[in-house]
Design a protein around this motif. Structure first.
Motif, PDB file in Angstrom:
ATOM      1  N   VAL A 118       0.854  -1.270   0.074  1.00  0.00           N
ATOM      2  CA  VAL A 118       0.084   0.059   0.080  1.00  0.00           C
ATOM      3  C   VAL A 118       1.034   1.190   0.008  1.00  0.00           C
ATOM      4  O   VAL A 118       1.877   1.318   0.685  1.00  0.00           O
TER       5      VAL A 118
ATOM      6  N   THR B  94      -2.778   0.135  -4.239  1.00  0.00           N
ATOM      7  CA  THR B  94      -2.236  -1.121  -3.407  1.00  0.00           C
ATOM      8  C   THR B  94      -2.469  -2.387  -4.352  1.00  0.00           C
ATOM      9  O   THR B  94      -3.090  -2.167  -5.139  1.00  0.00           O
TER      10      THR B  94
ATOM     11  N   ILE C 128      -7.928   0.849  -1.954  1.00  0.00           N
ATOM     12  CA  ILE C 128      -7.558   1.752  -1.082  1.00  0.00           C
ATOM     13  C   ILE C 128      -8.861   2.349  -0.397  1.00  0.00           C
ATOM     14  O   ILE C 128      -9.805   2.581  -0.997  1.00  0.00           O
TER      15      ILE C 128
ATOM     16  N   THR D 249      -4.179   3.670   3.305  1.00  0.00           N
ATOM     17  CA  THR D 249      -4.743   2.110   4.074  1.00  0.00           C
ATOM     18  C   THR D 249      -5.732   1.708   3.083  1.00  0.00           C
ATOM     19  O   THR D 249      -6.302   2.174   2.245  1.00  0.00           O
ATOM     20  N   ASP D 250      -5.420   0.179   3.124  1.00  0.00           N
ATOM     21  CA  ASP D 250      -5.986  -0.704   1.993  1.00  0.00           C
ATOM     22  C   ASP D 250      -7.280  -1.483   2.930  1.00  0.00           C
ATOM     23  O   ASP D 250      -7.284  -1.503   4.013  1.00  0.00           O
TER      24      ASP D 250
ATOM     25  N   ARG E 124      -3.672  -2.867   5.614  1.00  0.00           N
ATOM     26  CA  ARG E 124      -2.445  -2.512   5.631  1.00  0.00           C
ATOM     27  C   ARG E 124      -2.402  -0.962   5.291  1.00  0.00           C
ATOM     28  O   ARG E 124      -2.970  -0.364   4.715  1.00  0.00           O
ATOM     29  N   THR E 125      -1.309  -0.302   6.115  1.00  0.00           N
ATOM     30  CA  THR E 125      -1.155   1.167   6.110  1.00  0.00           C
ATOM     31  C   THR E 125       0.270   1.316   5.846  1.00  0.00           C
ATOM     32  O   THR E 125       1.151   0.639   6.429  1.00  0.00           O
ATOM     33  N   GLN E 126       0.496   2.463   5.356  1.00  0.00           N
ATOM     34  CA  GLN E 126       2.029   2.943   5.029  1.00  0.00           C
ATOM     35  C   GLN E 126       2.737   3.149   6.479  1.00  0.00           C
ATOM     36  O   GLN E 126       2.146   3.928   7.224  1.00  0.00           O
TER      37      GLN E 126
ATOM     38  N   HIS F 197       7.757   1.777   1.125  1.00  0.00           N
ATOM     39  CA  HIS F 197       6.226   2.312   1.057  1.00  0.00           C
ATOM     40  C   HIS F 197       6.209   3.110   2.346  1.00  0.00           C
ATOM     41  O   HIS F 197       4.880   3.315   2.832  1.00  0.00           O
TER      42      HIS F 197
END
Lengths: 351, 351
Positions: A239, A265, A270, A320-321, A325-327, A341
């Motif tokens: 992501v 992502t 997203i 965030t996806d 998952r988040t950066q 990322h």
């Protein structure tokens, strides 16, 4: 006299050709025009392009297909982000050796082709098949080994049979250019670009893991600076986001400023893009516009900043996806510099 | 199909147009082709180009000259480096705000025109003259002040009367392109590029120092991060060098490696270029090839490295000029990021 300025590809090397997309200047685009797509090559362009695609190995009916024969099969078009695994390598600290991609080893467009599984169904994959190997027509030297190598990669059988993994012959509705992999290339939506073999010449179904250097040496995450343990393959796109405006270290007159960019992502879609002006203590949600039927495409986001107080600021953006998952705040350093990322950052001065 | 890759300008901004020369890929060139010359603008391109050049102020005979009239005067051609004062700004730590030039705000070519002092002689500079002001036809907004500004700069009278300061109308033998400043521009060999006003419209001789924002706010070295004391004007190009090969963070197979690049200075000529592989403890002299009659041109240098032992290396290069100036080990940080000329460095991996 012509007064219209335009951006160019950002040259990293000429032979082989490695050039970034001027992605920062392509605002609100869904299809990156051919001339602005990044170019990432391991070798010089092939002198002989494949005139047929062969399919062999653990198959019941080995095939040899022409471009025309493939075009006669039912086609599919997918809009997908293509991102080089080494994108943003230059931002790791210290930067790993290799092409110093800043952020433009990234593009998006519409790929048209035949689902790989339709071709494999024709060939009849035999029991015991574990991987599918893809051989490109490009070949040359590696800096780290003696000998001449072709660009060869494999996919696990399940990924090869995914309905969106395709053999593509068109980009944005036009035949592939030489740079895109004419006449045929693999497109593996959701995976980093190394999987999408260009100038596809041979497909080989095998019962064992492929271990060529582009599979087992390159495109592995090595967590340690000087040991190989813990290595694992680079696959799905992480992501990620890009701030297209404002540019890093740019100076702006006080007033409203539209912060904008893209987010993408390789897994799910997203779901959220957030902006922080206080180093990540508090976050505000950006407006996201998406195309609902394009799961592999980037989304555009924007956030209106009332930048009315002069000073130096850092703008942080994280996506965030739907896979949760988040950066992360800090990059996951790895020896070859793949999968950067971390939260996106630009510094600006408001006067 | 076309298989020849070529480098492109490296885009920093589109409006105004700011693009770097792909200087790392232009090996052993004396004249950078028009399309590869860097573009540095403060404003959008002028919509109305000057059709005459006026000369006024403290002169006995105010002039209004057409391009044809200037071309009828005795011409001079000078091969000169043109370097933006902000070149390599991105390498300062921390990087100052402004265009993040990496090293390609640098070019070289043959400028043809009329010595400014011949034009001033025709106009008859009157006693009491101290400076000559140059007004470009480009205008627009500044991020730090309200109002509309033209790009205006001045030269001390002595520099204006230097025989090599010229009003140029051709680059590499062809009329100036719009991007180069058509129809006429100033060329001040040996000074950073901000002095070489493009789209030259007016020349004004004055008895007092000019204090426009491009003279007294920009293009000043500010040694302190938050105070203006100690500021002094940016003028002469500092002694400098560029490593064109190998590229930073590149990977090479063990064996002979030709390290090469260019070196230049705004004062005197380059007398020595040295290479160090041990962080600057010991230096070895590179081979310098120069064109003796071109004092403002860069020199080419090269050094054969027998890179036979695998490992990570840092290559340092420093140039020295006949004025006794040498590139310093550390950059002289200044708030606006001008005049970067620290020792050149690239890291490479030998496998």
């Amino acid at each position: 006299m012509m007064t219209r300025a335009r951006p160019y590809l950002l040259t990293r090397s000429v032979v082989p050709e490695n050039q970034e997309s001027p992605i920062w200047f392509l605002h609100r685009l869904r299809f990156v025009p051919e001339r602005y797509v990044f170019r990432r090559n391991h070798f010089p362009y092939p002198l002989r392009l494949p005139d047929r695609l062969t399919v062999r190995g653990l198959v019941s009916f080995p095939l040899s297909l022409s471009l025309a024969e493939l075009k006669a099969m039912p086609a599919k078009t997918i809009t997908a982000v293509l991102e080089c695994a080494g994108n943003q390598r230059a931002k790791f600290s210290p930067p790993p050796f290799g092409e110093q991609w800043e952020g433009g080893a990234l593009s998006q467009g519409a790929w048209t082709g035949v689902p790989l599984r339709e071709v494999l169904a024709r060939a009849g994959v035999r029991p015991g098949a574990a991987e599918v190997v893809f051989v490109g027509a490009d070949e040359g030297l590696r800096p780290d080994m003696d000998g001449v190598f072709s660009y060869v990669r494999s996919l696990p059988l399940a990924k090869a049979l995914h309905p969106d993994t395709m053999i593509a012959y068109a980009y944005n509705g036009a035949p592939l250019s030489l740079q895109r992999g004419y006449p045929l290339r693999l497109i593996v939506p959701g995976w980093y670009g190394m999987a999408s073999v260009k100038w596809l010449a041979h497909i080989i179904v095998t019962d064992h893991p492929f271990t060529g250097p582009f599979q087992s040496i390159d495109y592995m995450y090595y967590p340690h600076p000087d040991r190989d343990d813990g290595k694992r393959p680079v696959t799905t796109i992480r992501v990620n986001s890009l701030i297209q405006f404002p540019l890093d270290r740019s100076i702006h007159r006080r007033g409203p400023l539209k912060v904008e960019g893209i987010a993408w992502t390789g897994r799910g879609v997203i779901t959220r893009v957030e902006v922080s002006l206080d180093g990540g203590r508090t976050w505000r949600e950006a407006k996201v516009s998406r195309d609902d039927h394009e799961p592999y495409a980037w989304v555009h986001w924007q956030w209106e900043w009332n930048a009315d107080r002069p000073g130096d600021y850092e703008i942080l953006v994280r996506a965030t996806d739907s896979a949760g998952r988040t950066q992360p705040p800090h990059p996951l350093w790895n020896r070859k510099g793949y999968g950067y990322h971390a939260i996106s950052r630009v510094r600006v001065q408001i006067t």
